[in-house]
Write a protein that holds these residues in place. Structure first.
Motif, PDB file in Angstrom:
ATOM      1  N   PHE A 103       0.807  -1.218   0.000  1.00 20.77           N
ATOM      2  CA  PHE A 103       0.000   0.000   0.000  1.00 20.77           C
ATOM      3  C   PHE A 103       0.846   1.276   0.000  1.00 20.77           C
ATOM      4  O   PHE A 103       0.535   2.210  -0.744  1.00 20.77           O
ATOM      5  N   PRO A 104       1.922   1.378   0.797  1.00 21.14           N
ATOM      6  CA  PRO A 104       2.721   2.616   0.750  1.00 21.14           C
ATOM      7  C   PRO A 104       3.253   2.934  -0.655  1.00 21.14           C
ATOM      8  O   PRO A 104       3.244   4.089  -1.073  1.00 21.14           O
ATOM      9  N   VAL A 105       3.687   1.920  -1.386  1.00 22.71           N
ATOM     10  CA  VAL A 105       4.188   2.136  -2.749  1.00 22.71           C
ATOM     11  C   VAL A 105       3.032   2.566  -3.656  1.00 22.71           C
ATOM     12  O   VAL A 105       3.159   3.506  -4.447  1.00 22.71           O
ATOM     13  N   LEU A 106       1.889   1.888  -3.532  1.00 22.48           N
ATOM     14  CA  LEU A 106       0.713   2.258  -4.333  1.00 22.48           C
ATOM     15  C   LEU A 106       0.306   3.704  -4.056  1.00 22.48           C
ATOM     16  O   LEU A 106       0.052   4.466  -4.993  1.00 22.48           O
ATOM     17  N   TRP A 107       0.190   4.046  -2.787  1.00 27.78           N
ATOM     18  CA  TRP A 107      -0.267   5.388  -2.429  1.00 27.78           C
ATOM     19  C   TRP A 107       0.674   6.450  -3.000  1.00 27.78           C
ATOM     20  O   TRP A 107       0.234   7.470  -3.527  1.00 27.78           O
ATOM     21  N   ASN A 108       1.959   6.183  -2.947  1.00 30.51           N
ATOM     22  CA  ASN A 108       2.935   7.118  -3.500  1.00 30.51           C
ATOM     23  C   ASN A 108       2.714   7.297  -5.011  1.00 30.51           C
ATOM     24  O   ASN A 108       2.740   8.413  -5.518  1.00 30.51           O
ATOM     25  N   ARG A 109       2.479   6.204  -5.714  1.00 34.87           N
ATOM     26  CA  ARG A 109       2.220   6.276  -7.161  1.00 34.87           C
ATOM     27  C   ARG A 109       0.916   7.017  -7.448  1.00 34.87           C
ATOM     28  O   ARG A 109       0.821   7.773  -8.402  1.00 34.87           O
ATOM     29  N   LEU A 110      -0.095   6.771  -6.630  1.00 37.72           N
ATOM     30  CA  LEU A 110      -1.424   7.336  -6.869  1.00 37.72           C
ATOM     31  C   LEU A 110      -1.514   8.814  -6.535  1.00 37.72           C
ATOM     32  O   LEU A 110      -2.467   9.481  -6.945  1.00 37.72           O
ATOM     33  N   MET A 111      -0.571   9.343  -5.802  1.00 41.51           N
ATOM     34  CA  MET A 111      -0.631  10.751  -5.415  1.00 41.51           C
ATOM     35  C   MET A 111      -0.218  11.687  -6.551  1.00 41.51           C
ATOM     36  O   MET A 111      -0.391  12.888  -6.466  1.00 41.51           O
ATOM     37  N   ASN A 112       0.281  11.131  -7.622  1.00 40.70           N
ATOM     38  CA  ASN A 112       0.559  11.907  -8.821  1.00 40.70           C
ATOM     39  C   ASN A 112      -0.766  12.523  -9.288  1.00 40.70           C
ATOM     40  O   ASN A 112      -1.770  11.832  -9.407  1.00 40.70           O
ATOM     41  N   GLU A 113      -0.783  13.833  -9.536  1.00 40.60           N
ATOM     42  CA  GLU A 113      -2.035  14.529  -9.851  1.00 40.60           C
ATOM     43  C   GLU A 113      -2.733  13.957 -11.089  1.00 40.60           C
ATOM     44  O   GLU A 113      -3.958  13.840 -11.131  1.00 40.60           O
ATOM     45  N   GLU A 114      -1.953  13.572 -12.086  1.00 46.19           N
ATOM     46  CA  GLU A 114      -2.539  12.989 -13.296  1.00 46.19           C
ATOM     47  C   GLU A 114      -3.258  11.679 -12.976  1.00 46.19           C
ATOM     48  O   GLU A 114      -4.334  11.397 -13.488  1.00 46.19           O
ATOM     49  N   GLU A 115      -2.660  10.873 -12.112  1.00 45.24           N
ATOM     50  CA  GLU A 115      -3.275   9.611 -11.693  1.00 45.24           C
ATOM     51  C   GLU A 115      -4.576   9.873 -10.936  1.00 45.24           C
ATOM     52  O   GLU A 115      -5.577   9.198 -11.153  1.00 45.24           O
ATOM     53  N   ARG A 116      -4.558  10.838 -10.044  1.00 45.70           N
ATOM     54  CA  ARG A 116      -5.750  11.143  -9.243  1.00 45.70           C
ATOM     55  C   ARG A 116      -6.935  11.517 -10.135  1.00 45.70           C
ATOM     56  O   ARG A 116      -8.062  11.116  -9.870  1.00 45.70           O
ATOM     57  N   LYS A 117      -6.673  12.277 -11.186  1.00 46.26           N
ATOM     58  CA  LYS A 117      -7.752  12.718 -12.079  1.00 46.26           C
ATOM     59  C   LYS A 117      -8.377  11.545 -12.835  1.00 46.26           C
ATOM     60  O   LYS A 117      -9.554  11.569 -13.148  1.00 46.26           O
ATOM     61  N   LYS A 118      -7.578  10.530 -13.147  1.00 47.90           N
ATOM     62  CA  LYS A 118      -8.065   9.379 -13.917  1.00 47.90           C
ATOM     63  C   LYS A 118      -8.881   8.401 -13.083  1.00 47.90           C
ATOM     64  O   LYS A 118      -9.587   7.570 -13.626  1.00 47.90           O
ATOM     65  N   ARG A 119      -8.737   8.466 -11.782  1.00 49.58           N
ATOM     66  CA  ARG A 119      -9.310   7.443 -10.914  1.00 49.58           C
ATOM     67  C   ARG A 119     -10.400   8.038 -10.031  1.00 49.58           C
ATOM     68  O   ARG A 119     -10.114   8.714  -9.049  1.00 49.58           O
ATOM     69  N   PRO A 120     -11.664   7.751 -10.370  1.00 52.46           N
ATOM     70  CA  PRO A 120     -12.790   8.347  -9.649  1.00 52.46           C
ATOM     71  C   PRO A 120     -12.758   8.131  -8.145  1.00 52.46           C
ATOM     72  O   PRO A 120     -13.144   9.021  -7.383  1.00 52.46           O
ATOM     73  N   MET A 121     -12.306   6.985  -7.706  1.00 51.04           N
ATOM     74  CA  MET A 121     -12.298   6.693  -6.273  1.00 51.04           C
ATOM     75  C   MET A 121     -11.366   7.617  -5.501  1.00 51.04           C
ATOM     76  O   MET A 121     -11.611   7.926  -4.344  1.00 51.04           O
ATOM     77  N   LEU A 122     -10.296   8.056  -6.133  1.00 53.92           N
ATOM     78  CA  LEU A 122      -9.331   8.906  -5.443  1.00 53.92           C
ATOM     79  C   LEU A 122      -9.858  10.322  -5.239  1.00 53.92           C
ATOM     80  O   LEU A 122      -9.338  11.063  -4.417  1.00 53.92           O
ATOM     81  N   LEU A 123     -10.885  10.682  -5.982  1.00 50.13           N
ATOM     82  CA  LEU A 123     -11.449  12.023  -5.855  1.00 50.13           C
ATOM     83  C   LEU A 123     -12.421  12.125  -4.684  1.00 50.13           C
ATOM     84  O   LEU A 123     -12.720  13.213  -4.216  1.00 50.13           O
ATOM     85  N   THR A 124     -12.920  10.985  -4.225  1.00 44.32           N
ATOM     86  CA  THR A 124     -13.968  11.021  -3.193  1.00 44.32           C
ATOM     87  C   THR A 124     -13.590  10.299  -1.899  1.00 44.32           C
ATOM     88  O   THR A 124     -14.360  10.335  -0.948  1.00 44.32           O
TER      89      THR A 124
END
Length: 179
Positions: A103-124
């Motif tokens: 999870f720590p590695v995933l979270w680090n990857r997902l915090m990229n702003e471009e990634e956040r925009k693509k993934r609906p779950m990360l917005l909410t």
């Protein structure tokens, strides 16, 4: 060669690994999320917002069944295996490979702003909610045929690990048929 299905939590590398693996195996890649978007004429984000996650999961299940059953690499959505019928179908039609990432590695990857925009779950959802979802899904991922740890490995290294495990699996199957 049967179809190879790549599964794992968002950010584990299914798309990048799938594209490279398909090149190395000289088979076409198929992305379930892209297939849903084409079939529905909407982005995943739009589907989540207008129709909800359950409806998206129905579309996802349909898309998995419409993709080729042989000579392909299929990159699934992070939640595809939550529905037991999807996992059973994929295991019946091919080999399911779990790209396991902490999870720590995933979270680090997902915090990229471009990634956040693509993934609906990360917005909410909060980090804690995403981590809880990761924990819930992990028990489903672990039912897969092959597990590959991706933490701190490049896409090329992950593909190499997959090819090694597939070769070992094929050798075992050949040995069984000879006996």
């Amino acid at each position: 060669m049967n179809t190879i299905y790549l599964v794992g939590f968002m950010g584990c590398g299914k798309t990048s690994v799938g594209k490279l693996l398909s090149k190395q195996l000289e088979v076409p890649p198929y992305d379930v999320d892209s297939t849903v978007e084409k079939l529905r004429g909407k982005s995943i984000k739009e589907i989540f917002q207008s129709e909800g996650e359950d409806t998206f999961r129905n579309y996802e299940s349909l898309a998995i069944r419409q993709l080729p059953l042989e000579h392909a690499v299929v990159m699934t959505g992070g939640g595809a295996v939550v529905r037991e019928e999807n996992l059973s179908y994929m295991k019946d039609k091919g080999i399911v490979i779990y790209l396991k990432t902490s999870f720590p590695v995933l979270w680090n990857r997902l915090m990229n702003e471009e990634e956040r925009k693509k993934r609906p779950m990360l917005l909410t959802r909060t980090k804690e909610e995403v981590q809880a979802l990761f924990g819930e899904r992990s028990k489903h991922y672990e039912k897969c045929d092959i597990e590959i740890v991706t933490d701190h490995f490049t896409t090329e290294e992950v593909c190499h690990q997959i090819l090694e495990k597939l070769n070992r699996l094929n050798t075992k199957q050949l040995d069984k048929t000879k006996k």
